[in-house]
Design a protein around this motif. Structure first.
Motif: not given
Length: 331
Positions: A182-183, A200-203, A210-211
């Motif tokens: 996934f990463e 923007d939706v994807f981001f 990111e956690e």
């Protein structure tokens, strides 16, 4: 002539103003010459003038202009097409009149399918069993792709990859590996997303990864995701592989067997990635409407833009050195 037709077309109905998305956003809509000539004669006069002003010519072809948000200039605030609202469906250009229907030949077979960017169709991919109709000399039979000889080679290859993947699974900590994939896929997508209108939706989706998480936390959260969303995933997986196997052969006739296998699996994995991100953000079972949104977004990313789709194919081809791993990460 023989036809392979997606049975969902039998009772398809456009959601029109109730649609949560829009088929008029995110791509250049080609205006065929016949439609362009109709538009020059259309009544009332004010509509004719607005339509013609909204069309641009490029390399001898006509296209509707796009607004700043990427939507077709004919799309109104009520999410309805200005042309269809003031005339009738028959006045539309071929692209708009046929959508979400897709048709092309696979060898000697005329195949008629649908675009998964349509929310009405995307929803059914996670809620109903996909079926195909085989039409030969006015005789109609319900079939699966394995009943059609033209698909023997690709389905045989898929089965071989799945069998290897199942054996490989017995030797691996699957949950941790899939989380790492996934990463990795998210990182690869970030390289091409700036070229995508809906970046923007994807981001927003991918930010959930990111956690920082320990290996144990990665396994725990992925296991919880699978447990809560297994029913929708099993339905989508079976449907999407069949649907996109036929779709890739229609849209990319020069693709080889391995390329079709990778493309269909990779698109499905990106959908799973986005749905997993929704799960991380919402901390609950993913709703059908959210699966639907993820399917439509990935389809638009992979299919609606030629330059982006070509770059994606390169990413998918290079993601694994051994093809069976695509089946493994979809287990």
């Amino acid at each position: 002539m023989q036809y392979l037709v997606l049975k969902f077309l039998d009772d398809f109905s456009c959601l029109a103003g109730d649609c949560p998305s829009s088929c008029c956003i995110g791509w250049k809509i080609l205006v065929d010459k016949e439609a362009y000539e109709r538009f020059k004669q259309i009544e009332p006069k004010w509509l004719q003038e607005e339509i013609l002003q909204g069309i641009e010519e490029k390399d001898g072809k006509y296209y509707f202009k796009n607004q700043k948000d990427g939507s077709c200039i004919m799309l109104q605030q009520d999410h309805l097409c200005k042309i269809q609202k003031h005339t009738k469906e028959a006045m539309l250009c071929n692209t708009c009149r046929k959508y979400p229907r897709i048709s092309n030949r696979i060898g000697d077979i005329v195949c008629i399918s649908m675009a998964a960017s349509c929310p009405a169709f995307a929803r059914r991919l996670v809620t109903e069993k996909l079926q195909w109709k085989w039409i030969d000399k006015q005789k109609i039979t319900l079939v699966s792709l394995c009943d059609i000889k033209a698909f023997d080679s690709i389905l045989s290859f898929q089965k071989e990859m799945e069998e290897i993947a199942i054996q490989y699974e017995k030797q691996q900590e699957k949950e941790w590996i899939i989380y790492q994939c996934f990463e990795k896929m998210a990182d690869d997508l970030l390289e091409i997303l700036p070229c995508f209108r809906e970046k923007d939706v994807f981001f927003q989706y991918l930010s959930a990864l990111e956690e920082d998480r320990t290996d144990e936390e990665c396994v725990t959260v992925y296991t919880a995701f699978c447990t809560l969303n297994q029913t929708e995933w099993v339905c989508l997986k079976e449907n999407y592989i069949s649907y996109r196997t036929a779709g890739c052969l229609m849209e990319y006739p020069k693709m080889g067997i391995q390329e079709v296998y990778i493309q269909s699996c990779a698109e499905l994995f990106v959908i799973r990635l986005l749905v997993f991100c929704i799960f991380l953000q919402k901390k609950r079972k993913v709703r059908v409407g959210e699966w639907e949104q993820a399917i439509g977004l990935v389809y638009r990313l992979c299919v609606h833009g030629e330059k982006v789709s070509q770059k994606l194919q390169e990413i998918f081809e290079n993601f694994f050195r051994t093809p069976f791993l695509w089946s493994f990460i979809l287990l």
